[in-house]
Design a protein around this motif. Structure first.
Motif, mmCIF file in Angstrom:
data_model
loop_
_atom_site.group_PDB
_atom_site.id
_atom_site.type_symbol
_atom_site.label_atom_id
_atom_site.label_comp_id
_atom_site.label_asym_id
_atom_site.label_seq_id
_atom_site.Cartn_x
_atom_site.Cartn_y
_atom_site.Cartn_z
ATOM 1 N N ALA A 1 5.991 15.154 -9.747
ATOM 2 C CA ALA A 1 6.863 14.125 -10.312
ATOM 3 C C ALA A 1 6.518 12.746 -9.731
ATOM 4 C CB ALA A 1 8.328 14.453 -10.041
ATOM 5 N N MET A 2 6.284 12.688 -8.428
ATOM 6 C CA MET A 2 5.962 11.403 -7.797
ATOM 7 C C MET A 2 4.596 10.887 -8.239
ATOM 8 S SD MET A 2 8.648 10.520 -6.311
ATOM 9 C CE MET A 2 7.903 8.958 -5.829
ATOM 10 N N GLU A 3 3.639 11.787 -8.423
ATOM 11 C CA GLU A 3 2.315 11.368 -8.907
ATOM 12 C C GLU A 3 2.435 10.750 -10.292
ATOM 13 O OE1 GLU A 3 -0.112 14.863 -8.780
ATOM 14 O OE2 GLU A 3 -0.609 14.645 -6.635
ATOM 15 N N GLU A 4 3.252 11.389 -11.129
ATOM 16 C CA GLU A 4 3.403 10.919 -12.511
ATOM 17 C C GLU A 4 4.137 9.587 -12.578
ATOM 18 O OE1 GLU A 4 5.641 12.723 -16.364
ATOM 19 O OE2 GLU A 4 4.096 14.007 -15.493
ATOM 20 N N VAL A 5 5.230 9.456 -11.816
ATOM 21 C CA VAL A 5 6.023 8.229 -11.892
ATOM 22 C C VAL A 5 5.274 7.055 -11.242
ATOM 23 C CG1 VAL A 5 7.381 8.391 -9.729
ATOM 24 C CG2 VAL A 5 8.414 7.415 -11.789
ATOM 25 N N CYS A 6 4.520 7.329 -10.181
ATOM 26 C CA CYS A 6 3.735 6.258 -9.540
ATOM 27 C C CYS A 6 2.631 5.771 -10.476
ATOM 28 C CB CYS A 6 3.132 6.757 -8.219
ATOM 29 S SG CYS A 6 4.335 6.877 -6.869
ATOM 30 N N LYS A 7 2.002 6.686 -11.183
ATOM 31 C CA LYS A 7 0.957 6.324 -12.140
ATOM 32 C C LYS A 7 1.524 5.416 -13.226
ATOM 33 C CE LYS A 7 -2.497 8.354 -15.260
ATOM 34 N NZ LYS A 7 -3.038 9.625 -15.829
ATOM 35 N N THR A 8 2.727 5.764 -13.718
ATOM 36 C CA THR A 8 3.384 4.954 -14.748
ATOM 37 C C THR A 8 3.714 3.558 -14.230
ATOM 38 O OG1 THR A 8 4.373 6.963 -15.709
ATOM 39 C CG2 THR A 8 5.345 4.864 -16.347
ATOM 40 N N ALA A 9 4.083 3.489 -12.952
ATOM 41 C CA ALA A 9 4.439 2.200 -12.347
ATOM 42 C C ALA A 9 3.222 1.388 -11.917
ATOM 43 C CB ALA A 9 5.342 2.432 -11.143
ATOM 44 N N GLY A 10 2.040 1.987 -12.047
ATOM 45 C CA GLY A 10 0.822 1.280 -11.653
ATOM 46 C C GLY A 10 0.552 1.323 -10.160
ATOM 47 N N LEU A 11 1.118 2.319 -9.479
ATOM 48 C CA LEU A 11 0.911 2.482 -8.047
ATOM 49 C C LEU A 11 -0.068 3.622 -7.785
ATOM 50 C CD1 LEU A 11 4.631 2.254 -6.856
ATOM 51 C CD2 LEU A 11 2.955 0.401 -6.956
ATOM 52 N N LYS A 12 -0.777 3.539 -6.683
ATOM 53 C CA LYS A 12 -1.765 4.566 -6.343
ATOM 54 C C LYS A 12 -1.077 5.890 -6.019
ATOM 55 C CE LYS A 12 -5.687 5.454 -3.264
ATOM 56 N NZ LYS A 12 -6.462 4.930 -2.116
ATOM 57 N N ASP A 13 -0.067 5.846 -5.158
ATOM 58 C CA ASP A 13 0.716 7.033 -4.813
ATOM 59 C C ASP A 13 2.027 6.598 -4.159
ATOM 60 O OD1 ASP A 13 0.164 6.462 -2.072
ATOM 61 O OD2 ASP A 13 -1.701 7.602 -2.201
ATOM 62 N N SER A 14 2.828 7.582 -3.750
ATOM 63 C CA SER A 14 4.159 7.279 -3.210
ATOM 64 C C SER A 14 4.109 6.561 -1.861
ATOM 65 C CB SER A 14 4.974 8.570 -3.077
ATOM 66 O OG SER A 14 4.323 9.497 -2.240
ATOM 67 N N LYS A 15 2.952 6.563 -1.209
ATOM 68 C CA LYS A 15 2.820 5.853 0.064
ATOM 69 C C LYS A 15 2.942 4.339 -0.129
ATOM 70 C CE LYS A 15 -0.134 9.356 2.242
ATOM 71 N NZ LYS A 15 -1.484 9.641 2.793
ATOM 72 N N GLU A 16 2.755 3.884 -1.367
ATOM 73 C CA GLU A 16 2.862 2.453 -1.654
ATOM 74 C C GLU A 16 4.309 2.001 -1.833
ATOM 75 O OE1 GLU A 16 0.178 0.529 -4.362
ATOM 76 O OE2 GLU A 16 -1.268 2.151 -4.241
ATOM 77 N N LEU A 17 5.238 2.958 -1.873
ATOM 78 C CA LEU A 17 6.650 2.605 -1.991
ATOM 79 C C LEU A 17 7.169 2.114 -0.647
ATOM 80 C CD1 LEU A 17 7.886 5.710 -4.037
ATOM 81 C CD2 LEU A 17 7.550 3.387 -4.916
ATOM 82 N N ALA A 18 8.022 1.105 -0.679
ATOM 83 C CA ALA A 18 8.588 0.561 0.558
ATOM 84 C C ALA A 18 9.569 1.548 1.188
ATOM 85 C CB ALA A 18 9.286 -0.765 0.278
ATOM 86 N N TYR A 19 10.226 2.356 0.336
ATOM 87 C CA TYR A 19 11.188 3.343 0.827
ATOM 88 C C TYR A 19 11.365 4.403 -0.251
ATOM 89 C CZ TYR A 19 14.694 4.451 4.424
ATOM 90 O OH TYR A 19 15.387 5.018 5.483
ATOM 91 N N LEU A 20 11.448 5.660 0.174
ATOM 92 C CA LEU A 20 11.605 6.778 -0.771
ATOM 93 C C LEU A 20 12.676 7.726 -0.257
ATOM 94 C CD1 LEU A 20 10.713 8.641 -3.151
ATOM 95 C CD2 LEU A 20 8.928 9.542 -1.639
ATOM 96 N N ILE A 21 13.590 8.088 -1.141
ATOM 97 C CA ILE A 21 14.652 9.026 -0.775
ATOM 98 C C ILE A 21 14.601 10.258 -1.673
ATOM 99 C CG2 ILE A 21 17.166 9.389 -0.867
ATOM 100 C CD1 ILE A 21 17.516 6.656 0.358
#
Length: 266
Positions: free
Chosen positions: A44-64
């Motif tokens: 799910a995180m791979e898919e949503v990050c791809k849609t947002a134009g991010l490489k992966d969830s590590k690029e998020l400032a905070y994840l819950i």
């Protein structure tokens, strides 16, 4: 611009939402949960990050992480209960709504929301699958229909054929017998919806519902159930503008945004 994520790993579906600093939804996704919760969260995180134009969830400032498998969300900074996240998700979607019935894959919850989006009170039925997403999947199978088809079937019913069994297994057997006897399928479906609505009655009262309530989870898209709840509970069901199945992930993402912004300004 920084981004914040919420991942709701449910027993049936896994949802993920990414917000920007203003609280706007940048991307969201819903996938069928796998047996392994960590695999579900990763996909799910791979898919949503791809849609947002991010490489992966590590690029998020905070994840819950939240939901049934909240402890299995890779790279999550922390996890928060789905009860709190559904309350917050509904609050930022429609702050006027103060009561929720959340029908998940395996349980039903009644949640009362405080003025700041936190949980005021809640009740949960996780002892029986009757009235949950799993129950509706079993009922749809009995009618040899898809869930969307079944959810609309009762809307054409002129009468209601009561379903007396309180257990998913026995209810499915009862429904198969009624279908085999040639009873009107829409009237059987109406009986199923009414039975579930009655099970929601106690949850709604414990959630402090007075004049209106909203539904979250996949079953919130069930038109027949919404109609039955309005009839049984004598409450208006408020429809949310954002997908009600995303409320847990949305609330988690909003908590991530609040915590990330506070950390940034500290």
């Amino acid at each position: 611009m920084q981004y914040y994520g919420g991942c709701d790993v449910g027993s049936t579906y896994t949802k993920a939402v990414i917000l920007d600093e203003t609280g706007k939804i940048v991307a969201d996704t819903t996938i069928r949960s796998k047996i392994n919760s960590e695999v579900s969260a990763t996909l799910a995180m791979e898919e949503v990050c791809k849609t947002a134009g991010l490489k992966d969830s590590k690029e998020l400032a905070y994840l819950i992480g939240t939901g049934y498998g909240r402890n299995k969300v890779p790279f999550a900074d922390e996890n928060i209960s789905e009860i709190s996240c559904h309350a917050m998700g509904v609050h930022i979607t429609n702050p006027d709504v103060k009561a929720i019935i959340d029908i998940g894959g395996q349980d039903v919850k009644g949640i009362s929301i405080d003025t700041d989006g936190t949980v005021k009170n809640f009740a949960m039925n996780d002892k029986c699958a009757a009235g949950t997403g799993r129950f509706y999947e079993a009922m749809a199978r009995s009618f040899e229909m898809t869930l969307p088809e079944f959810s609309k079937l009762s809307l054409s019913a002129k009468n209601v054929i009561p379903i007396t069994a309180q257990c998913t297994v026995f209810a499915e057997s009862e429904v198969i017998t009624l279908v085999g006897e040639g009873k009107p399928m829409d009237e059987i479906a109406a009986g199923i919806q009414m039975a579930v609505a009655k099970r929601c009655f106690v949850m709604a009262k414990k959630a402090g519902a007075v004049d209106s309530i909203t539904l979250t989870g996949g079953c919130a898209k069930n038109d027949g159930l919404k109609q039955a709840i309005e009839h049984v509970l004598k409450l208006k069901v408020v429809e949310l503008k954002t997908d009600p199945q995303l409320m847990g992930a949305l609330g988690a993402a909003e908590y991530a945004r609040q915590k990330g912004m506070a950390k940034k300004s500290a």
